[in-house]
Enzyme design. Structure first.
Site, PDB file in Angstrom:
ATOM      1  N   GLY A  66      -5.501  -3.895   8.860  1.00 42.17           N
ATOM      2  CA  GLY A  66      -5.103  -3.755   7.635  1.00 42.17           C
ATOM      3  C   GLY A  66      -4.336  -2.221   7.346  1.00 42.17           C
ATOM      4  O   GLY A  66      -4.195  -1.527   8.122  1.00 42.17           O
ATOM      5  N   CYS A  67      -4.313  -1.950   6.017  1.00 38.45           N
ATOM      6  CA  CYS A  67      -3.781  -0.540   5.649  1.00 38.45           C
ATOM      7  C   CYS A  67      -4.386   0.517   6.420  1.00 38.45           C
ATOM      8  O   CYS A  67      -5.674   0.516   6.330  1.00 38.45           O
ATOM      9  CB  CYS A  67      -3.859  -0.620   4.182  1.00 38.45           C
ATOM     10  SG  CYS A  67      -3.389   1.183   3.440  1.00 38.45           S
ATOM     11  N   PHE A  68      -3.930   1.224   7.156  1.00 40.08           N
ATOM     12  CA  PHE A  68      -4.822   2.500   8.103  1.00 40.08           C
ATOM     13  C   PHE A  68      -5.198   3.702   6.932  1.00 40.08           C
ATOM     14  O   PHE A  68      -6.030   4.090   7.265  1.00 40.08           O
ATOM     15  CB  PHE A  68      -3.833   3.035   9.048  1.00 40.08           C
ATOM     16  CG  PHE A  68      -2.552   3.577   8.739  1.00 40.08           C
ATOM     17  CD1 PHE A  68      -2.146   3.723   7.533  1.00 40.08           C
ATOM     18  CD2 PHE A  68      -1.650   3.521   9.777  1.00 40.08           C
ATOM     19  CE1 PHE A  68      -0.725   4.226   7.278  1.00 40.08           C
ATOM     20  CE2 PHE A  68      -0.313   4.021   9.664  1.00 40.08           C
ATOM     21  CZ  PHE A  68       0.100   4.579   8.416  1.00 40.08           C
ATOM     22  N   CYS A  98      -4.497  -0.816  -1.475  1.00 39.86           N
ATOM     23  CA  CYS A  98      -5.364  -0.913  -0.246  1.00 39.86           C
ATOM     24  C   CYS A  98      -6.860  -1.040  -0.909  1.00 39.86           C
ATOM     25  O   CYS A  98      -7.285  -0.153  -1.557  1.00 39.86           O
ATOM     26  CB  CYS A  98      -5.391   0.571   0.414  1.00 39.86           C
ATOM     27  SG  CYS A  98      -3.990   0.578   1.762  1.00 39.86           S
ATOM     28  N   CYS A 115       0.976  -1.238   0.099  1.00 44.18           N
ATOM     29  CA  CYS A 115       0.087  -0.049   0.012  1.00 44.18           C
ATOM     30  C   CYS A 115       0.832   1.279   0.248  1.00 44.18           C
ATOM     31  O   CYS A 115       1.057   1.841   0.967  1.00 44.18           O
ATOM     32  CB  CYS A 115      -0.959   0.155   1.193  1.00 44.18           C
ATOM     33  SG  CYS A 115      -2.060   1.219   1.412  1.00 44.18           S
TER      34      CYS A 115
END
Length: 200
Positions: free
Chosen positions: A47-49, A194, A5
């Site tokens: 996961g991906c913030f 993402c 990401c």
């Protein structure tokens, strides 16, 4: 493992390296806001913030969402350090909300539907403990709510597998670098891996 990401442009390879959290440029750290009067705070990692922060910010009653790191042992971690998987931190979203408009229980439900909580240490192509599903509680009632939501989602068979989300007491949240804040609003035209999934 390295995250997938990422920005499409090489300038984002400049991230990290600072021994403390400073403010200013894109690669410096944002200031962690204090809750306003009547405001409460919740912290989740899914996961991906970038995508989790965007999903949670869409909820009515959520005033702001800050991207950062929690659940580890390294003080003042940088993104580069967290992405090695050695700090113990997960990418997290800290949510500032008005409890008169949205409850912690509603936030918890939204969290479990805004990502896949059955994936262990990953979300889609993003792999590593820094992408694990983790939910923090600040008091016994929040712990009870989280466990109850997990039980109900598992019973509903919404996911083919059981939820593996860690439910742990909150200790400290470290704000992420400026370029991670509000990513989708600022850089919605740049490709990432993402997966954005609205909890609505």
């Amino acid at each position: 493992m390295k995250r997938f990401c990422v920005y499409a442009f090489g300038m984002l390879l400049l991230a990290g390296g600072a021994s403390g959290q400073t403010t200013g440029g894109l690669n410096d750290f944002s200031v962690l806001p204090m809750p306003k009067a009547g405001e409460e705070v919740a912290t989740f990692g899914g996961g991906c913030f970038w995508s989790m922060s965007e999903a949670m910010s869409e909820l009515k009653g959520v005033n702001k969402v800050i991207s950062g790191y929690a659940g580890g042992t390294t003080k003042n971690p940088t993104y580069d350090q967290v992405s090695t998987g050695t700090t113990g931190h997960a990418e997290c979203s800290q949510i500032y909300y008005d409890p008169k408009l949205i409850s912690f229980a509603t936030l918890a439900k939204a969290f479990f539907f805004a990502h896949d909580p059955t994936e262990l240490n990953r979300q889609g192509p993003d792999k590593g403990t820094d992408y694990r599903s983790i939910a923090f509680y600040r008091n016994p009632e929040e712990k009870r709510i989280l466990l109850d939501v997990i039980r109900k989602v598992n019973q509903s068979k919404h996911y083919p597998k059981a939820i593996v989300t860690q439910v742990v007491p909150f200790t400290i949240f470290y704000v992420a670098e400026n370029y991670h804040q509000g990513y989708y609003r600022v850089n919605g035209d740049k490709p990432t891996s993402c997966r954005f999934q609205s909890p609505k």
